[in-house]
Design a protein around this motif. Structure first.
Motif, PDB file in Angstrom:
ATOM      1  N   LEU A 100     -17.165  22.134  42.388  1.00  0.00           N
ATOM      2  CA  LEU A 100     -17.918  22.208  41.284  1.00  0.00           C
ATOM      3  C   LEU A 100     -19.308  22.934  41.811  1.00  0.00           C
ATOM      4  CD1 LEU A 100     -17.867  21.475  38.492  1.00  0.00           C
ATOM      5  CD2 LEU A 100     -19.122  19.295  38.622  1.00  0.00           C
ATOM      6  N   ASP A 101     -18.994  23.995  42.702  1.00  0.00           N
ATOM      7  CA  ASP A 101     -20.047  24.925  42.883  1.00  0.00           C
ATOM      8  C   ASP A 101     -20.547  25.553  41.626  1.00  0.00           C
ATOM      9  OD1 ASP A 101     -18.683  27.681  42.829  1.00  0.00           O
ATOM     10  OD2 ASP A 101     -17.041  26.138  43.806  1.00  0.00           O
ATOM     11  N   ALA A 102     -21.500  26.473  41.978  1.00  0.00           N
ATOM     12  CA  ALA A 102     -22.222  27.077  40.753  1.00  0.00           C
ATOM     13  C   ALA A 102     -21.267  27.934  39.911  1.00  0.00           C
ATOM     14  CB  ALA A 102     -23.372  28.045  41.209  1.00  0.00           C
ATOM     15  N   LEU A 151     -16.680  26.379  34.015  1.00  0.00           N
ATOM     16  CA  LEU A 151     -16.312  24.905  33.172  1.00  0.00           C
ATOM     17  C   LEU A 151     -17.252  25.303  31.887  1.00  0.00           C
ATOM     18  CD1 LEU A 151     -15.329  22.204  32.746  1.00  0.00           C
ATOM     19  CD2 LEU A 151     -17.681  21.604  34.001  1.00  0.00           C
ATOM     20  N   GLU A 152     -18.583  25.945  32.052  1.00  0.00           N
ATOM     21  CA  GLU A 152     -19.302  25.804  30.743  1.00  0.00           C
ATOM     22  C   GLU A 152     -18.396  26.865  29.619  1.00  0.00           C
ATOM     23  OE1 GLU A 152     -23.463  26.753  30.518  1.00  0.00           O
ATOM     24  OE2 GLU A 152     -23.680  25.751  32.499  1.00  0.00           O
ATOM     25  N   THR A 153     -18.188  28.085  30.514  1.00  0.00           N
ATOM     26  CA  THR A 153     -17.469  29.199  29.677  1.00  0.00           C
ATOM     27  C   THR A 153     -16.130  28.751  28.966  1.00  0.00           C
ATOM     28  OG1 THR A 153     -18.147  30.810  31.099  1.00  0.00           O
ATOM     29  CG2 THR A 153     -16.500  31.425  29.524  1.00  0.00           C
ATOM     30  N   ARG A 193     -21.081  20.555  31.620  1.00  0.00           N
ATOM     31  CA  ARG A 193     -21.548  20.777  33.146  1.00  0.00           C
ATOM     32  C   ARG A 193     -22.145  19.604  33.665  1.00  0.00           C
ATOM     33  NH1 ARG A 193     -26.436  22.677  33.863  1.00  0.00           N
ATOM     34  NH2 ARG A 193     -26.391  24.111  32.202  1.00  0.00           N
ATOM     35  N   ARG A 194     -23.080  18.991  32.648  1.00  0.00           N
ATOM     36  CA  ARG A 194     -23.869  17.871  33.097  1.00  0.00           C
ATOM     37  C   ARG A 194     -23.167  16.489  33.227  1.00  0.00           C
ATOM     38  NH1 ARG A 194     -29.457  18.288  29.586  1.00  0.00           N
ATOM     39  NH2 ARG A 194     -30.221  20.369  30.456  1.00  0.00           N
ATOM     40  N   ALA A 195     -21.827  16.448  32.399  1.00  0.00           N
ATOM     41  CA  ALA A 195     -21.193  15.403  32.483  1.00  0.00           C
ATOM     42  C   ALA A 195     -20.363  15.422  33.650  1.00  0.00           C
ATOM     43  CB  ALA A 195     -20.546  15.179  31.340  1.00  0.00           C
ATOM     44  N   ALA A 196     -19.652  16.755  33.986  1.00  0.00           N
ATOM     45  CA  ALA A 196     -18.913  16.738  35.077  1.00  0.00           C
ATOM     46  C   ALA A 196     -19.686  16.380  36.488  1.00  0.00           C
ATOM     47  CB  ALA A 196     -18.238  18.361  35.284  1.00  0.00           C
TER      48      ALA A 196
END
Lengths: 82, 158, 762, 286
Positions: free
Chosen positions: D235-237, D243-245, D273-276
């Protein structure tokens, strides 16, 4: 003589004149004198203006005295909410 | 069809009443049992003014059917003071001026009591989230939160 | 705690935090609000409402409903006589009953979704609901208009074909949705702009918001066979309800007795009638008591929110920061009938400031929405939001501290107010100073956090007020007032009475009398009830004191100048003092019968001299740049109370007003679909702040005494809702660099603005 | 309107199967009563399932957890071990309404109300929960993502009721999270909801993931593309961006009083993203 100022739309009933010098010594006299000069304003004075005499607002009065050097504003009445 | 005959306990008293299926517990409390301390602000569970305890659980009485409460235990604002003695929450609400118009007050008191019974030392954050289902339009919540915190102190001291 | 004020009255209670006399009833559930009262044999009334925002009513067939067993009365437009179109006084207010009668029951047309079309009274809720479904209304659906700017267009659907814009010369030849144009002019605004080094001009838009009282409207009417009418209802003014119902139903005022229940919030929204005339008309027909309670959906759809508006503001200042000109144009939604609060909006726009040249124009515009009702400082939050936003922008442009800029231009005693007359002592500077002295003002902020400040003005009013004090046989005192107590009035009046008469506070029992018990009272509104009520109580107490002194003279064989009332006792003065023992109120009560009969005083006044209350609010907030969500972090209110009779309840007014303002600024709004129907008529989607949405609200009481009141009191209830909108918009600008001009600043709007500027990243 | 409160599943199924008019199951009632009051539904029969033991229990089963359909949010919150195993599911259940509503609202009701904005449903789908249904033909299991077909449309057949949910066993180094967006802090319907469940290996690399989104389409979505975007990553940048996309690409929201289409799509990416990130943090701690 007290100076009388019409605020807002009232001057539309006096041919656009917004300031007067009148000899009235009470609100009742003031209304009479204004109505004599400009009959169209009469009904409005009876039904809903507030009077500020030297800064103090009277929502509804006929009897309040007006001093010789008073500054009098005729304003729309203020409605309240709470 | 015939009305339901329900036997239940309200503020410790054994009560019987008749109700139609669609009548809520709030309707029954207010209209049948004349316990009008629980208020109807929305009838949809969004304001909390009708909060009561049902078997020790905080619920909106507008979201419970009257026919569901047979054999269960209902507690309302009317049962909060004991005799002449106000509950510490009631007393603190008065002292802190935690009410203005007072329509939401019974709901807030019932909900706050439920909070303090399970969380004797709540933070401001916990109080605010616990009471988020109780709308107050007058106070801005400030004095309500203060009153609950103060009542918690009193109740912890016993 | 005792101190002595200028009027020589010893004050034990005024200024302290007593327990309110109605408090125990309210924390035990005993207090009876509108819907808590029942009468034997009562029927349940329900209203049929228009599903269309604009439709001609071709016919209403009630035969099937009337035939349903259990239905005892059905009423429609035919049960109300038409009224002529003229503004006539109704209990101190000017009403056009042609509109009022149409708002309580649609006549030719339904003018908004939820407009009452018929009503039934039946033996049960279920039967009443079934009966409504049996009423056959034939509508001709008409095009509707919701937005104020669209409603002003010449080709907009016309609501009233007899509405010609008032306030323009010559009188327009065509009717329109513009009911009225108003303006105030001070100095020469064009000349003022010539002198300006910096001019800021912006357009703002605000959404209509509802007062959001938690208690829905409720009324219970009972009309006897001889026409005697009793009404129990939740209202801010039962004398006003009486006046309206008498007019609408053709009854003598003296035949109607109205009792105000405990009221679960009003904020201006319970100053008009909706259910009350319907309940009376149904009861008159059915000859049984009729109880009516609105659902929450009905409250949203069919009672009055306040206006949404479009406002253009243009202000000019010199580079030193002196405001030299202020112009504004306000377009306010009135709802289906004329009468938005644009007039006070016009008068308040620049009222916190000393500006030589001001011109403000206002338009009152009808559209297919519920008719607006008063909401806390009606009209002022909208216009002052716009002005306070522009003031903040001028401060930024000139690089002047926003409090210093306001201080430099603050209205003071003797300032010619922007609406005309000179101001008396007012606390604008004091509230600015109070805010500047808080720790809050200098607390550190992080990224995406912002701080905003704004001030606000409201006039406050006095008006006709009656109140009585009765000394009972045991020396306790019964106090009766005639303005409904919404937020602690009974406590305040009892405190004043206790201090005036020198009796213990808990020996004064205050109640709100019904319309048969007292002379006329204007309503609880305009922040007047504590101001005017306490003046009436002072007058009533004066009568008692005078009477007791007179009785003492007779008992003691003394002359009037040989006795005085002080500290709750009548005392003899001078040499006589040694011969007679002072008599307390309780002493007189014991011998009342022997000395002339019952003891009491009755204040009947038209209270004048209400002083404006100025407030300044300070807010910190944080924006989530990725979602547009706004969190209020910290909030401080400073407001001039003149003198706080009960400081806790004054603080409560500040705090409650601030949180209503937070809701207005961030999330509350009436949302309409393209079909002209309200989409969020419930507390779930009409998003009033909940407890977890707000922080503690610090309240600073500033006390600049009002010289026209015996205790220095000013009204306090309305001003607190004026500054929050501007303060929050200014804090948003500080947090994001974006000037938000449209309310509410809800997350989708905020995120869109951030995204357009590429700022939607943490 | 009839009200029945049978004490057995068979009894409830028989009542529902035999109903002639509209029949409704009553669990917490927090949606049903509101809809009845608003004249949206007018059932002839109400079957209260709270007296049926199977709907009211939380039990361990095959290393996982079985949760009765009529268990309330408040009861779930008080279940310490369940909360440890499936924090995302429990926190989602606890976002449904106020404290008062929590005392009544159930997981089964939240799903069967058929709202795409139901808070607990994305969390259950991310968790891989299976719904157990009972009907005239007996019991059957259905993955939660297949229960709701569209707004107010369910895969339940006539006479069928939702009995319970089975949450699978929790592997080591795995956890879940649920976030929703509302304008206020409480008392709102989700404008967007995002549930994420992840499992990592000893090195912190995501080996398995499930992502579910609520309130962005006609039904709650399972988004395998979003899961694929992060499996194999730490879960790097760059993975967050993917994920967002992927989450945004799956959205087909409506414009309504609660949010615009554009807003919902934007926020869906952010919340996923935040939940992940929260789920990953929790997995690391397990």
């Amino acid at each position: 003589m007290p100076r009388v100022v019409l605020v807002g739309n009232l001057a539309q009933l006096t041919g656009g004149v917004a300031e007067f010098e009148l000899s009235a010594t009470s609100v009742k006299q003031l209304y009479q004198q204004l109505t004599e000069l400009h009959p169209a304003i009469g009904p409005h004075l009876e039904t809903g203006v507030a009077v500020a005499i030297d800064g103090q607002i009277f929502q509804d009065t006929l009897l309040e005295p007006i001093g010789p050097d008073s500054e009098v504003f005729l304003l729309p009445q203020i409605a309240g909410g709470f | 069809m015939a009305k339901h005959h329900i036997e239940t306990t309200v503020n410790g008293d054994e009560i019987e009443f008749l109700c139609e299926t669609e009548e809520t517990l709030l309707d029954v409390l207010r209209d049948t049992l004349h316990l009008t301390g629980s208020k109807e602000g929305c009838a949809s569970g969004d304001c909390g003014a009708c909060s009561v305890m049902l078997d020790g659980r905080l619920v909106c009485s507008c979201l419970v059917l009257g026919c569901e409460v047979g054999g269960r235990r209902v507690e309302t604002i009317e049962g909060m003071a004991k005799g002449e003695k106000l509950h510490p929450l009631q007393q603190r609400f008065l002292e802190h001026a935690a009410l203005q118009c007072g329509i939401c007050t019974p709901g807030f008191l019932v909900a706050s009591k439920a909070l303090l019974e399970r969380t004797p030392d709540p933070t401001e954050h916990e109080i605010r989230y616990w009471l988020a289902g109780n709308l107050c339009r007058c106070t801005g919540y400030d004095k309500i939160v203060s009153a609950v915190m103060d009542a918690a102190v009193t109740m912890r001291k016993g | 705690m005792a101190e002595t004020m200028a009027n020589g009255q010893s004050q034990t209670y005024v200024g302290t935090r007593t327990i309110r006399p109605d408090g125990v009833d309210k924390v035990t559930g005993r207090a009876r609000f509108g819907a808590d009262f029942n009468l034997p044999g009562q029927l349940i009334g329900r209203v049929l409402r228009s599903p269309h925002p604009h439709a001609r009513i071709l016919s209403i067939d009630t035969a099937k409903a009337e035939a349903l067993p259990g239905v005892k009365a059905v009423i429609t437009r035919d049960d109300f006589a038409d009224q002529s179109s003229e503004f006539i006084p109704a209990g101190e207010m000017m009403m056009n009953y042609k509109d009022v009668v149409r708002n309580v029951m649609a006549r030719e047309k339904a003018l908004y979704e939820g407009h009452a079309v018929a009503a039934v009274a039946a033996t049960s809720v279920a039967i009443a609901r079934r009966a409504l479904k049996l009423i056959d209304v034939k509508y001709e659906v008409l095009p509707h208009v919701i937005d104020v700017v669209e409603a002003m267009r010449p080709d907009a659907p016309l609501l009233h074909d007899d509405l010609f814009t008032a306030g323009v010369e010559p009188k327009p030849e065509q009717p329109s949705n513009i009911a009225k144009r108003v303006e105030i002019v001070l100095g020469d605004v064009e000349a003022g702009f010539q002198k300006a080094d910096v001019i800021v001009e912006r357009e703002f838009k605000t959404a209509p918001v509802h007062q959001g009282y938690i208690e829905p409207h409720a009324a219970l009417a009972s009309v006897s066979e001889d026409g005697a009418t009793e009404l129990w209802c939740s209202t801010q003014g039962h004398f006003i309800v009486r006046a309206h119902c008498a007019r609408l139903l053709g009854l003598d005022i003296g035949r109607i007795r109205v009792t105000a229940s405990e009221i679960g919030g009003g904020f201006g929204g319970k100053t008009v009638v909706y259910l009350e005339p319907l309940a009376i008309a149904l009861s008159r027909k059915a000859k049984r008591p009729v109880k009516m309670v609105m659902s929450r959906e009905e409250v949203f759809k069919a009672s009055g929110p306040t206006s949404g508006a479009t406002v253009r503001v243009k202000m000019g200042a010199t580079k030193e920061g002196k405001f030299v000109a202020g112009f504004a144009e306000l377009k306010y939604q009135a709802g289906a009938f004329q009468g938005s609060p644009v007039q006070p909006g016009v008068m308040c726009a620049y009222a916190p400031y000393d500006i030589e040249n001001v011109k403000v124009i206002g338009y009152d515009v009808v559209s297919n929405r519920p008719k607006v009702a008063a909401y806390r400082a009606p009209g002022a939050p909208i216009s002052e939001f716009a002005v306070e936003s522009v003031v903040d922008e001028i401060a930024k442009k000139l690089d002047i501290d926003p409090i210093d800029l306001r201080m430099q231009n603050a209205a003071r005693e003797g300032t010619k107010a922007a609406y005309g007359p000179k101001l008396g002592p007012i606390g604008m500077e004091e509230t600015l100073n109070a805010i500047k002295k808080t720790e809050h003002w200098n607390a550190p902020l992080r990224k995406w956090q912002g701080r905003g400040v704004a001030s606000g003005f409201w006039f406050n009013i006095g008006g006709e007020t009656s109140a009585s004090l009765t000394v009972n046989e045991d020396g306790t005192v019964s106090l009766m007032a005639g303005t409904p107590d919404i937020g602690g009035l009974r406590a305040s009046l009892a405190m004043v009475a206790a201090d005036e008469l020198g009796v213990p506070y808990d020996k004064v029992r205050p109640i709100i009398g019904d319309t048969g018990s007292l002379g006329f009272n204007f309503l609880t509104g305009g922040s007047r009830s504590a101001f005017s009520g306490s003046m009436a109580i002072v007058e009533a107490a004066k009568q008692i004191k005078t009477e007791l002194c007179a009785r003492a003279c007779k008992l003691w064989d003394l002359k009037p100048d040989q006795v005085e009332f002080a500290g709750g006792q009548v005392k003899a003065l001078g040499a006589a003092a040694e011969k007679v023992k002072p008599m307390s109120i309780a002493d007189f009560a014991k011998v009342a019968g022997k000395t002339g009969g019952p003891i009491g005083g009755y204040g009947r006044i038209n209270a004048q001299g209400a002083g404006p209350s100025l407030g300044t609010h300070l807010v910190d907030l944080e924006v989530d740049p990725e979602t547009g969500r706004v969190t209020i972090l910290k909030y401080t209110v400073a407001q001039d109370a003149g003198r706080a009779i009960h400081p806790s309840y004054v603080e409560g007014q500040f705090q409650g007003g601030a949180v209503q303002g937070i809701g207005w600024a961030l999330n509350e709004e009436y949302i309409y679909g393209a079909d002209g129907k309200l989409q969020n008529a419930g507390f779930l989607d009409y998003r009033m702040p909940v407890a977890s949405d707000v922080p503690m609200i610090d309240a600073i009481l500033v006390e600049v005494a009002n010289p026209k009141h015996p205790y220095g009191v000013r009204g306090v209830g309305e001003t607190p809702i004026v500054p929050p909108l501007g303060a929050i918009a200014n804090a948003m600008e500080a947090a994001t660099g974006i000037r938000f001009t449209e309310l509410p600043m809800s997350p989708p709007k905020v995120l869109k603005a951030l995204k357009e500027r590429g700022l939607n990243k943490v | 309107m009839r009200y029945e409160a049978p004490e057995s599943l068979e009894g409830a199924v028989a009542l529902l199967a035999g109903a002639t008019g509209e029949a409704r199951v009553l669990a917490g009632g927090t949606d049903l009563l509101v809809q009845m009051r608003a004249d949206i539904v007018d059932p002839e029969l109400i079957v209260d399932i709270k007296k049926i033991a199977e709907t009211r229990a939380v039990t361990e089963e095959q290393g996982g957890w079985r949760i009765g359909a009529a268990v309330t949010g408040a009861e779930l919150k008080e279940h310490a071990r369940l909360k440890q195993a499936w924090p995302g599911v429990v926190e989602a259940a606890n976002l449904i309404g106020s404290t008062q509503v929590q005392g009544r609202a159930t997981l089964g009701g939240n799903l069967c109300n058929g709202s795409p904005a139901a808070d607990s449903v994305p969390a259950l789908i991310a968790a891989g929960a299976v719904a157990t249904l009972a009907g005239p033909q007996g019991k059957r299991d259905l993955p939660v993502e297949d229960v709701m077909l569209g707004p107010r449309k369910l895969a339940l057949r006539k006479g069928e009721i939702l009995v319970s949910f089975l949450l699978p066993p929790r592997p080591p180094r795995s956890s879940d999270a649920y976030l929703r967006f509302i304008p206020r802090t409480e008392m709102d319907i989700a404008v967007v909801g995002a549930g994420v469940s992840v499992t990592i290996d000893g090195a912190g690399t995501i080996t398995a993931a499930r992502v579910s989104l609520g309130a962005v389409a006609a039904r709650v979505l399972l988004v395998p593309e979003a899961a694929r975007a992060i499996v194999g990553s730490r879960l790097d940048a760059a993975a967050q961006q993917r994920l967002e996309t992927a989450a945004r690409a799956a959205c087909q929201p409506i414009d309504d009083k609660r949010g615009t289409t554009e807003f919902r799509i934007d926020v869906a990416g952010v919340l996923t993203r935040r939940a992940a990130l929260i789920a990953l943090d929790r997995a690391r701690a397990n």
